[in-house]
Design an enzyme around this catalytic site. Structure first.
Site, mmCIF file in Angstrom:
data_model
loop_
_atom_site.group_PDB
_atom_site.id
_atom_site.type_symbol
_atom_site.label_atom_id
_atom_site.label_comp_id
_atom_site.label_asym_id
_atom_site.label_seq_id
_atom_site.Cartn_x
_atom_site.Cartn_y
_atom_site.Cartn_z
ATOM 1 N N HIS A 1 -8.126 -7.391 -1.440
ATOM 2 C CA HIS A 1 -6.813 -6.511 -1.747
ATOM 3 C C HIS A 1 -6.469 -6.819 -3.140
ATOM 4 C CE1 HIS A 1 -2.379 -5.247 -0.597
ATOM 5 N NE2 HIS A 1 -2.433 -5.738 -1.690
ATOM 6 N N GLU B 1 -6.445 -12.447 0.840
ATOM 7 C CA GLU B 1 -7.439 -11.310 1.230
ATOM 8 C C GLU B 1 -8.535 -11.042 -0.119
ATOM 9 O OE1 GLU B 1 -5.093 -7.884 2.027
ATOM 10 O OE2 GLU B 1 -4.239 -8.908 3.848
ATOM 11 N N HIS C 1 0.799 -1.108 -0.042
ATOM 12 C CA HIS C 1 -0.058 -0.047 -0.051
ATOM 13 C C HIS C 1 0.977 1.266 -0.005
ATOM 14 C CE1 HIS C 1 -4.156 -1.044 0.357
ATOM 15 N NE2 HIS C 1 -3.818 -2.298 0.879
ATOM 16 N N ASP D 1 -7.639 -1.709 -1.613
ATOM 17 C CA ASP D 1 -8.510 -2.589 -0.851
ATOM 18 C C ASP D 1 -9.939 -2.086 -1.435
ATOM 19 O OD1 ASP D 1 -6.532 -3.759 0.525
ATOM 20 O OD2 ASP D 1 -6.634 -2.624 2.271
#
Length: 235
Positions: A212, A209, A134, A141
């Site tokens: 993501h 995830e 990130h 996300d």
């Protein structure tokens, strides 16, 4: 706690960070800012120019299939101090969920909890060879919303089976794939729809995830079997 993708070399392309425009839905108030995460003069709703273009392409593709659906941005750019803040916060929350006091943890307990946290959170490293995804401006996300046209004026977030950032097996993208009850089938269907529209423009999904996605960072390169990442850390 380095990760396999952090061995990928970075050939920085020097694209600027740009603001995510208001015609793309952003979840506000931003959850980490609400916790007091130290953004300073930065904003979480920034990405690299190429990432924004791919996000817009994915949004357009989604709406060719489902005109009332939209991609919703939960989080994007994350300075390293914010990454550290959220790793610490997640560690504390996980300990609390297990009825453990952080100040009383043994080293073994600390290591065990941190190992769980690091399945989902990247190391808040200042090493330019190992930036958190990130912190490159290349990771986002996201989830799905149904727009006001279908919901009588109220934006409705689609239930994906687990909240973003949950530290559990339910966060793994295909967790619900083997379930047969109608609700679980719906969770899996919507996760796969999100993956379909994001990968349409070149994004890759995080293995652990469902929310993501990234393009051009080390994790993307590792998943894509690319030799180089093109986005490094933006400090």
């Amino acid at each position: 706690m380095s990760k396999p993708y952090q061995r990928i070399s970075i050939a920085e392309c020097n694209e600027p960070l740009v603001a995510i425009p208001d015609d793309i839905f952003k979840i506000n108030p931003h959850p980490y800012m609400s916790l007091g995460a130290p953004y300073g003069d930065r904003s979480p709703f920034f990405v690299r120019q190429g990432i924004l273009e791919k996000l817009q392409k994915s949004q357009a593709y989604l709406q060719t299939m489902y005109p009332n659906y939209q991609i919703a941005i939960f989080d994007a750019y994350r300075p390293i101090p914010v990454q550290q803040f959220m790793v610490d916060y997640s560690f504390e929350q996980l300990a609390e969920s297990k009825d453990l006091e952080v100040k009383d943890l043994t080293e073994e307990q600390k290591n065990s909890l941190m190992a769980e946290v690091m399945k989902f959170w990247a190391v808040p490293s200042h090493d330019p060879k190992m930036p958190p995804p990130h912190s490159t401006g290349a990771a986002i996300d996201v989830t799905l919303n149904i727009s006001p046209v279908k919901c009588g004026g109220n934006i409705q977030e689609i239930n994906m089976g687990s909240p973003i950032d949950e530290i559990s097996d339910r966060s793994v993208p295909n967790y619900f794939a083997s379930f047969r009850n109608a609700q679980a089938v719906g969770f899996n269907r919507d996760r796969e729809l999100l993956n379909q529209v994001m990968t349409h423009s070149g994004f890759q999904r995080h293995p652990n995830e469902w929310w993501h996605f990234s393009y051009g960072d080390q994790l993307w390169a590792w998943i894509s079997n690319e030799q180089l990442a093109i986005y490094g850390g933006v400090m």
